[in-house]
Scaffold this motif. Sequence first.
Motif, mmCIF file in Angstrom:
data_model
loop_
_atom_site.group_PDB
_atom_site.id
_atom_site.type_symbol
_atom_site.label_atom_id
_atom_site.label_comp_id
_atom_site.label_asym_id
_atom_site.label_seq_id
_atom_site.Cartn_x
_atom_site.Cartn_y
_atom_site.Cartn_z
ATOM 1 N N LYS A 31 19.110 2.360 -4.588
ATOM 2 C CA LYS A 31 19.452 0.952 -4.699
ATOM 3 C C LYS A 31 20.930 0.780 -5.061
ATOM 4 O O LYS A 31 21.677 0.050 -4.407
ATOM 5 N N THR A 32 21.331 1.463 -6.103
ATOM 6 C CA THR A 32 22.712 1.329 -6.558
ATOM 7 C C THR A 32 23.681 1.799 -5.492
ATOM 8 O O THR A 32 24.710 1.166 -5.239
ATOM 9 N N MET A 33 23.327 2.898 -4.860
ATOM 10 C CA MET A 33 24.215 3.454 -3.847
ATOM 11 C C MET A 33 24.399 2.485 -2.689
ATOM 12 O O MET A 33 25.491 2.338 -2.147
ATOM 13 N N ALA A 36 24.481 -7.762 -7.876
ATOM 14 C CA ALA A 36 24.089 -7.523 -9.258
ATOM 15 C C ALA A 36 23.206 -6.290 -9.319
ATOM 16 O O ALA A 36 22.151 -6.244 -8.677
ATOM 17 N N ASP A 37 23.654 -5.298 -10.064
ATOM 18 C CA ASP A 37 22.883 -4.061 -10.170
ATOM 19 C C ASP A 37 22.117 -4.068 -11.481
ATOM 20 O O ASP A 37 22.675 -3.854 -12.541
ATOM 21 N N GLU A 38 20.834 -4.320 -11.391
ATOM 22 C CA GLU A 38 19.952 -4.353 -12.557
ATOM 23 C C GLU A 38 20.588 -5.102 -13.732
ATOM 24 O O GLU A 38 20.781 -4.548 -14.796
ATOM 25 N N PRO A 39 20.904 -6.362 -13.543
ATOM 26 C CA PRO A 39 21.632 -7.082 -14.594
ATOM 27 C C PRO A 39 20.776 -7.368 -15.814
ATOM 28 O O PRO A 39 21.305 -7.744 -16.846
HETATM 29 MG MG LIG Z 1 20.857 2.217 -10.102
#
Ligand SMILES: [Mg+2]
Lengths: 345, 554, 361, 354, 322
Positions: free
Chosen positions: C55-57, C186-189
Motif C-alpha cells: 500500500k505504502t509503496m 494519506a498513508d494510514e493517517p
Molecule cells: Mg505502509
Amino acid sequence: MTIARRTTVPPAGEQSEQTVREVRPWRDATRDVLANRAALVALIILVIIVLVSLLAPLYASHVAHTNPFTSNVQGSIVVDGKKVDVMQQSATGLGVTPIGPTWHSRYFLGADGQGRDVMARVLYGGRVSLLIGSVSAAICCFVATALGIIAGYMGGLVDGILSRLFDVVWAFPVYLLAICLSIVLLTSTLTIGPISIGSGSLALPIAIISVIYVPYVARPIRAQVKSLRERMFIQAARSVGSSNWRIIRRDVLPNVLPSVIVYFPIMMALNILIAASLSFLGVGVQPPRAAWGTIINDGLPLLYTRPLVSLAPGVMIALTCVALNLLGDSLRDALDPGSKVRVGS
Amino acid sequence: ACSSTGSTAGSSGSTSSGANVSGSAFQAQHKGGTLTMLANGGGGTLDPQINYTNTFWQLYQNTYDGLLKFRRGVSGAASEEVVPDLATAMPKVTNSRKTYTFTLRKGIKFSNGSPVTVDDVLATFQRLFKVSSPTAGSWYAQIVGADACLKTPATCTLKGGVVVNPKTNEVQFNLTSPNPEFKYQLAVPFTVILPKSAPAKDAGDTPIPTTGPYKFVSYDPSSELVMVRNPYFHEWSHAAQPQGYPDKMIYKFTLDAEAEVSAVENGSADWMFDPPPADRLNEIGTKYPKQVHINPQLAFWYVPMNVNIPPFNNVKARQAVNWAIDRAAVVSLYGGTKVGSPVCTILPPNFPGHADSCQYTKGGGTTWKAPDVAKAKKLVEESGTKGQQVTIVSQSDSVNKSIGEYLQSVLTEIGYKASLKTLSENIEFTYIQNTKHKVQISLTQWYEDYPAASDFLNVLLGCSDFHPGSDSSVNIAGFCDKSIDAKMQTAEALMGTNPDAGNKMWGQIDQDIMKLAPVAPLFTPNLVDFVSSRVGNYVYSNVFFMNQDQLWVK
Amino acid sequence: MPNSPETNCDALLTVEALTVSVRTREGTANIVRDVSFTVAPGDFVGIVGESGSGKTMTLMNLLRLTHDPNLTVSGHVWFGGEDLLTLSEKRLQEIRGGQIAVIFQDAMTALTPVYTVGWHIAEQLRAHQNTSQKAAHSRAIELLKEVGIPAPEVRVNAYPHELSGGMRQRAVIAMALACEPSILLADEPTTALDVTTQAQILDLMQQLQSRHGSAVIFVTHDVGVVAQAANKVMVMYSGRIVEQGPTQDVLATPQHPYTWGLLGSIPKRGATRRTVRLVSIPGVPPSPLTTHDGCAFADRCAFVHERCVEQPPLVALAKHPDHSDACWLPRSDRESLRARVLVSAQPADPNDTAKRDQGPA
Amino acid sequence: MNTDPRSDATDTTSKEGSPVTTLQGSRPVLSVKDLVKAYPVGGNALPGSRRQRLVAVDHVSFDLAAGQTLGVVGESGCGKSTLARCIMGLESVTEGSVLFNDRDIAKVSRRQMRHLRQHIQMVFQDPYDSLNPRRRVVDSVMEPMLVHRLAKKPAARRRAAELFEVVGLSSRHLDRYPREFSGGQRQRIGIARALASNPQVIVADEPVSALDVSVQAQVINLLCDLQEEMGLTYVFISHNLDIIRYVADRIAVMYLGQVMELAGSELLSSSPAHPYTVALLGAVPDLAVGPDLQVRERIVLNGDVPNPINRPPGCPFAPRCPVAQARCIEERPELRGLPDGRLIACHFPFSLSL
Amino acid sequence: MIGFILRRLGSAVLVLFTTSAIAFLIFFATPGIDPAARIAGRGASAQTLAQVRSSFGLDKPLPVQYLLMMKHLFVTRDLNSFVNRGEMVVPQIVQAAPITLSLVIGSAIIAVASSFALGLISALYKGRVVDPIIMTLAVLGISIPVFWLGEVANLITQGTLHHSAFSWVPPLGYTPLTQDPIQWALHLLFPWLTMAVMYVGIYSRVLRAELVAAFNEDFVQAARAKGITERRVVLRHALRCALIPVISLFGLDLGVLVGGAALLTEVVFGLPGVGFLTYQALENVDLSMIMGTTIYAAFFVVLMNALVDILHAKLDPRIRHA
Ligand SMILES: [Mg+2]
Ligand SMILES: Nc1ncnc2c1ncn2[C@@H]1O[C@H](COP(=O)(O)OP(=O)(O)OP(=O)(O)O)[C@@H](O)[C@H]1O
Ligand SMILES: Nc1ncnc2c1ncn2[C@@H]1O[C@H](COP(=O)(O)OP(=O)(O)OP(=O)(O)O)[C@@H](O)[C@H]1O
Ligand SMILES: [Mg+2]
C-alpha cells in the motif's frame, strides 16, 4: 513507514519447509563479515600481521641471525663484500650513526640506536603491541560490560555511583591518568592480592590502558541495558519468574554481547594507539621489551638521519588499526540489525 | 682573540696550553647587539641562593658577585682559580684556619642604585639560611651560629659567625672547624651578595638586583628570560667580573634540542644550552665545524652498584661489571669519541687528585682499552650470583636510556637476568638514592661543584653521605669502608696544609675504592657548545662553562 | 504529451500498470505489481490490505518519493496530462506539496523534530507560494484553526513532541492542506491514534475534503475506517489489487475470497466467542520475494483450484462495471461460497479442535 | 457491588443479586481491590525539587472467577498496561491489593512470589519484542518450566514440543530464532510460553494489536479455544472494543486510570450507560457485511485525553463529555452499582445514547 | 531549571574534587618524589630537608596539605611549583591557555569544516565509489598515532625538505597572535593539520552515519513530499538533525582537548600550551602544577559538558522539555 523498522518487515515466507532459511545469528554475522570485501581485506591484513609477529623469533634467528634484544654497538657486518660497522662513527668523531637499510636479510631496515636490527625489533614489537592491545581490550570490555550491566540493570543508587565514577574517569585527562599511574606503578610495585605488577611487567601498561577506556565502553552498554530493561522480553522473563541473575545471563548478556564484540576490535585499535602514545611519553613498555610505540620513541633521536626506525613501526600501527577499525565497522553492520536494511527476512 | 681556544682544546682535554691567563682586553668594536640563547626549559627560580642548576649558575656569573669568584674571561685550568671579587683581596686566614677576613670593595652599586655594604654581606649569609639554601646544612654548617640558623631559620643572625665592621668595611667569617674548601664555597652563586632588602623567601620569578654587568629584566620560566646591561656597573676587576659585550641577552625556553640545533644552524639563535642531540652531532660536526666548541667537563658518568644487597654485595660481581662494560660502546652511545672519553677512575682527568690508572681493562695499563667479557663471566660464575634478577634504573631521556639499554644487554650477556627501569630524570636521582627502593644498580652522573677531590670521593662514596631510608643519600652505592673513610679524613685535612700531598693521597684513595668497585666509571663527557656563525670570542671556563657575556655578536 | 490517456478525461489521476520492484540480496522482490486505477475529483479512495501488501509503496511512488537506488518503478502516473514518473525533479517538486500533498502515517516521525509546527506549515507555504515569513505564519495559525486545534496562536510555536498524537496529526493535515492541493495522499493517517481520536480525524478529513473538493487517496488496514470514510475502495494483496469498487458494493457484496476473509475476521456487533467463531485466513501473506506465477492468495485460499496457478485478471462485474476483482472462481458461485465462508463461522463449536486455525507449518 | 470498593465482591453481589458479577458460586481466582499505582515523575531525588505524582491506575477493583474473561478497554495511556503489570507483580503497588486465590501478591515473600508466578502468566502486546531475539524460541518456552523446576531439560523440551503443537506450530521449529517467525507465529510462541507453567490466570495485554487483521482472528480463536479446553481465566486488554466485546464475559472500560463502567459484555454493548462508553462504541465503525450495510452516525468527541499528571478535579471525562454538567466538573463520581448489575462512575448515566 | 543547575553544579564539583583528589593521592603514593628532597637540592642535609618540609607544609597530614593546596590554587592563587619554586601555577596556566586555545580552535575549525564536507559527500553518494574511499581515509585518520604523524610532519617540513619545498615553514615553536599573525598561523599550520586528522576521521564517520540514518527517517521523506528543493531537504532537515549528536561529540572533545589532551601535539611541535605544561609537570613530578592542570582540565571537561547539554537543549527541543 520505512522498511528498516522491524515491525513492518513481514516475516519470511513459510509456505513450505524448504524455503525457510535457517537463521543462526552468529553464523549469519560471520557470513556477513566475510561477504564484506573491506572486512575481508582487513581480516587478511590482521592475520598476516599476527602471523609475522608470531614468527618473529624465526626471522630473527634464521633470517637475520641477530638477537633483537642485545646491543650491538661495536659490531660490524659484511654488506656486499665490504665490512661495515653497525654504528658508524662520523669522520669528525662527532656523532655515531647506525647503519641504514641494507635491503638484505640482516639489517633489512637498518639498525637502531643500539645497533639492533630494526626489522626484527618491529616484528617482536608486534607481539607486544598486539598482546597489550588485545589483552587490555579484553579486560576493558569485560570490566566495562560487567559494570555497564550492573549500572544499567540495577539502576538507582548503584547506577548513580557507577555513572559518576565513569564521569570522573572520563573527565580525568587520559594522559595524565596514564602517566600518573605509570609513575606510581613504575616506582613502586603494585600488589593486588596475589598479583604483583613489577616495573618491567607488561601487566603495567595493560592495567593502565584497560582502566582508561572503561567508561568509553561501559556507558553505551549501560544505556543499552537500560533500554533493554524496558524491552518486553525482559518483562516477559520477569513475569515468568526468572531471577535477576538468570535474566542478566540469559537475556541481557546475549543482547549486549554483539555490542561488546563490535567494541573489541575498536578498543584494541584504540589501545594500541594509546599504548604507543604512552611509550612516546616514556611510560609504558619498558626495555628490553619493545612495542611499536617504544620503537618509534627509540627512533625519534634518529628521526632525521635514520627515519625508518620510527617510520616502520608507525606504519605497522596504522595498518593494524585500520584493519581493526574496518573489522569493527563490518562487525557492527553484521551484528547490529538496526543499522542495516534487511529485506525479506 | 680567544675564540679558537675552546675548539682546539677539545681533543685531549689539556686546555691550558693556549689559554690567556690575564684575559684579553675589552674590544669596544664588538660591544653591542643582542645575544639569543636557547634552552629546553627554564632553570626554575631566579633566586641565586636557591637555584642549583647549571643553566642559571652559568648566568649568575655575569650578573651576581660574591666576595670571591672563579676567574672569568679565560679558558682552561686558569678558570679554576679563585680570585677576589667584591673583596679587595683574598681573605686573611687566621685562628688555625678557622677565621677568614675580607675587606669589601667600595663604590660598587646594585642595579637598583643602592651601594653594596657589609650589611648586605651579613644579610646575604643570613638569608642563605632563611631561604633554606640547598647546601646550607652541608657546606655552610661550619660557620659559627649556623646550627641555630638551621634549626630556626627565621631568626637567623649568625652571631659570631659572620662579623662585619662598617667602619673598616671588613667581613669576618668564623668557622667551628677548618674547611679547606671554604674559598670555593664562597665563590659559588649560593653566596653572591644580595641587597639586604631581598625578601627572606624564595624570590621566584622576581629578579633580585644584581651587581654584575647585567641585570634581569623579566623572567617567565615557560617562555623567556631577558637581561640588559646593569647601568650601575663598572669594571672593578677584569679577572673577576669583566665588562660584557652584548647589550642585551635573551634566553628562550620553549624549543626542544632538535629545534634548538636548527635554530642555531639558521642563525635565529646564537647558542644552545642543551647538548646537541646525538643524531645531529654528525651534521653539525661536518657542516658547521667552525661553530662547534668541545671542552672536557669535570664530571663523570658512572654506574653505582648497591654494595648492600645481592648480587652486588659480592665484590666479584661488581668487578665483573667493571670488566664487562665496553666504555667505547658507551661513548659511542653518548655521541662518539669527540664528546666523551672512557675513564677508569672516579676523579676525572685534569681534576685535582686524578692519577691515570685502569684496573679493569683487557691487557692492563693505565688507560682503558677494551672490555674482558670472558673474565667478567668467570667472575660472575665464581661469585655465585649467576642467573640472579637485576634491575637497572636509569633516566628516561634518550641518551641515558640507550646507555641503560646497553647495560642491560651487557648484564644479560654476563649471566644476569637483567631488566631496565627508566624514570624521569627528576625522580631518578632521588629514587636511586633511597635504600627503600632497593635499587641494585643504576646509571647516573656527577658534575663537580668546585674543583676539589673530596667533591667526588667523599661526597659520592664517604660514609657521611650514606643515609639509609632517605631521598638525600648521595652515596648511592651505599659504600662505607671504615679504613677508606679514615684515609679520606686525613686527605681532606692535608688539603688545608699541603694541597699537593693531599691530592696525591686522593688519587690513591680513588684506586683503593676502585679495587672494591662500588661503582663502574664509564666516561667523562665533553661539553659541545654550538654557536651561531656570527658569534666570536668563545671563552670556556672549566667551572661554569662558556662565558656568555664575553661572546661577540657584533 | 504523447501517451496521454484519452479515456479518462474527467479523471484527476490515472495510474497505469504501476510496478515497483526492488533488488535485494536474496533476489528481486516485486512489491507492487501492475496496479492501475483512476481517481476522479472529489473521490475518497481507500486502499486496504495487510501489512506488506504494498500500500505504502504504491502511494509513495505516485510522487516518486522513494529514494532507494535499488528500486525500479515502471508504469505511468498521469496527472494533469503529465506522467509523474518521467517528470523532471524540478517540475515534480512543484507538484509535490502543491497540487498533490501527502500525509504520513506517524505524525511524530513525519515532522522534523527540531522545528515548530508553524515552521513546518510556513515552509510548506513558502515552497509553493511567494509569501513573506510573517504572512506564512499568520496563515499557519489560520490553518491550525481550520483543523480544529484549540489556541492556534500558541500551538503554532509548539514543537511536535509537545502535542498529543491527535493534534500532531491535525497539524500535519493542516500542512498538507496549506497549498490547497487537488489530491491528498494519506498513508494510514489514523492508525497510530486512539479510536475516539481516529473518529475525530476521519471526520475532519471528510469535512475538509468536501469543503476543498479535493480527491483523497487513503491507505489503511482497517476495513472499518474505509467503510466509514471512503466512497471507493481497493483491496490489495501481495502487491496487487485483488478487488476494487465503490465502498458500498465491495462491502455489501465482496467478490474475492481474500476480501471475505478480511471482512470475516472482524468481530461483528453482538458476536461473542461463545456464539460465533471468527473467520480467519490461515497462513501468512507471502514474502514479496517469492515469485509465483499464479494467484498469490492461492496458498491461503479455501477455494483454490487448478486455474489458480495462473494469475487472474481484474475483471469487472457485469452489473456493476465499477466493481472488479481478480479471481478465477465463477461469478455464479460467489454468492454461495461467500455465504459458506461467513456461515461456516457462525456456530462456534469450541470442542472441535480440528477447526482450529493451524499455523502455516 | 457497592461504592465501597473495599467490601468483598462476592458479598456485595449476593446483596445486590446482580446477574453480572456472579462468580458462579466459586470464589474469585483473582481479585483486585482498590488498586492504585502512582509514578513519581519530573524533578529528581534532590531535596527541594518538587516531584509530581502520575496516577496511572486509580482505585481499580474487580473480581474474576475461574474460567471467565475480563476485558479491559480504554484509550492509549489510560493505565491498561500498568494494571496488567501490577497484577503480574512486575510493578510495586502503591495502594490496594491484588489477591490471587486470596493471597496478596504485593505482600508475599520473594520466594512465594516466584511460586505464585507459576499460576499467573502474561501474553504481551508486541510479538516482535516479547521474545528474546538472541535465544532460540524453545529456550523461551522452556524458561518457566526450568525456573519453576517443573521439569528437567529433556522433559521440558518434550513439553515445549507439545505446547507448540497445541498453539498450532510445528515442533520442528523449536530450535529456531524468533526472527524466523511471523508476528502471528511469534504471538503463538508467546502463548505457548504463557501456558508452559500451567497457569490459572493469563493476563493478555493487547495480544493482537500489533497483528494484521487476518492474523488477529487466528490468535483470538486460539486464545478462546485454549480457554475452553484448559479452563483458563483471562484478563484481556485491548483498545479495540470489537475484540473485547467478542472475547470478554465482562468488560471494564477505563479512562485516565479509572474504571468508568464495568458490566457484562452484552449489557455493555447493547445499552452503554456511561457517555464515554457510548462514545467509544460510536467511534468503532460497525461492519455489518451484507446488503444491509449501513454506516452509523458517529459521536465525535472533542479534545484530547487530559494529562494524567494534572487530572481534573471532577470526572476525568468531563472535559470531553458532550453531556457534562457543572457537577461533573466539580465532583468526581464514585464507581457505584446500578440495579442492572453494572458498575458505573458517572453522575448522569444513560444521558447519552447511541 | 534550578534543579537542573543544582545537579549540574553538584556533579561538576564532584568531578573536580574527585579528579584533584586522585591526582593528589597518586602523587603521594609515589615514592622517590619527595618534593622536599628536590626543593632542598642535591646532597642536602637532613636538617635542611626537615626545614624545607616544615616551611612548605609538607609535614602536615594529607587532607590538610590538600586543603592548603586548594587554598593556594583557588583563594590566594599563589600556588608555587614544587620543582621550580619561583613558578606560580595559576599564571603559568593562564599564560599557556591561549596557545592551547589557538591550537585547538584552529584545528577544530579545520576538522569541522573538512569532516562536514566529507561526511556530507559520503552520505549523499552512499553506494558509489567516493563513499568507501572517503570512509577508508577516515578510518586511516583515526588509526594513525597523532604523535607519529606529527613527527613525520616534522621530518618532512623540518628535515631535508626544509631547505627546498618547505623553506617557508618556520622552525618549531610558537609566536603569539598579537605579535605576528602570519608567523602565528605558519607556526600552527602543521600542528593544526596533524591534530585535525584524527577528528576529521571521527566526525566524518559519525556525521555520515547520522545522515544516513536521517535519510531513512520519515520526516525526510515528508519534507520531500512538501515539494521543497533537495538541497533544503538535505541541509535544513536531514543535516540539521544529524548535527545534534555530532555537535555534542565535538563539544566534549573540545573540552578534553582544551583541557590538555592536545598534549601530544604540543609536545611534538614544541608549543608551550597547557598540554606541554602538564607534560613537563609530569616529567618533573611537580605536584602543584599537576594539580593545577588537572583541575583546569577537569574544569573544561565539566564546562564543555554543561555547554553541550545547554546547546543540545537549544538544538533539540525534545531535550528541552524532558
Ligand atoms: Mg505502509
Ligand atoms: N526500499 C525497499 N527495499 C526493499 N524492500 C522494500 C523497500 N520498501 C518496501 N519494501 C518491501 O515492500 C513490501 C511492501 O511494503 P509497503 O510499505 O508498501 O507495505 P504496506 O502495505 O504499506 O504495509 P504496512 O501496512 O505495514 O505499512 C514490504 O514487504 C516491504 O518489506
Ligand atoms: N514507569 C513509568 N513511569 C512513569 N509513568 C509511567 C510509567 N509507566 C507508565 N506510565 C504512565 O502511566 C500512564 C498509563 O500507562 P500505560 O502504559 O498503563 O497505558 P496503556 O493504557 O497501556 O496505554 P497503551 O494503550 O498506549 O499501551 C501513562 O500516562 C504513562 O505515561
Ligand atoms: Mg499498554
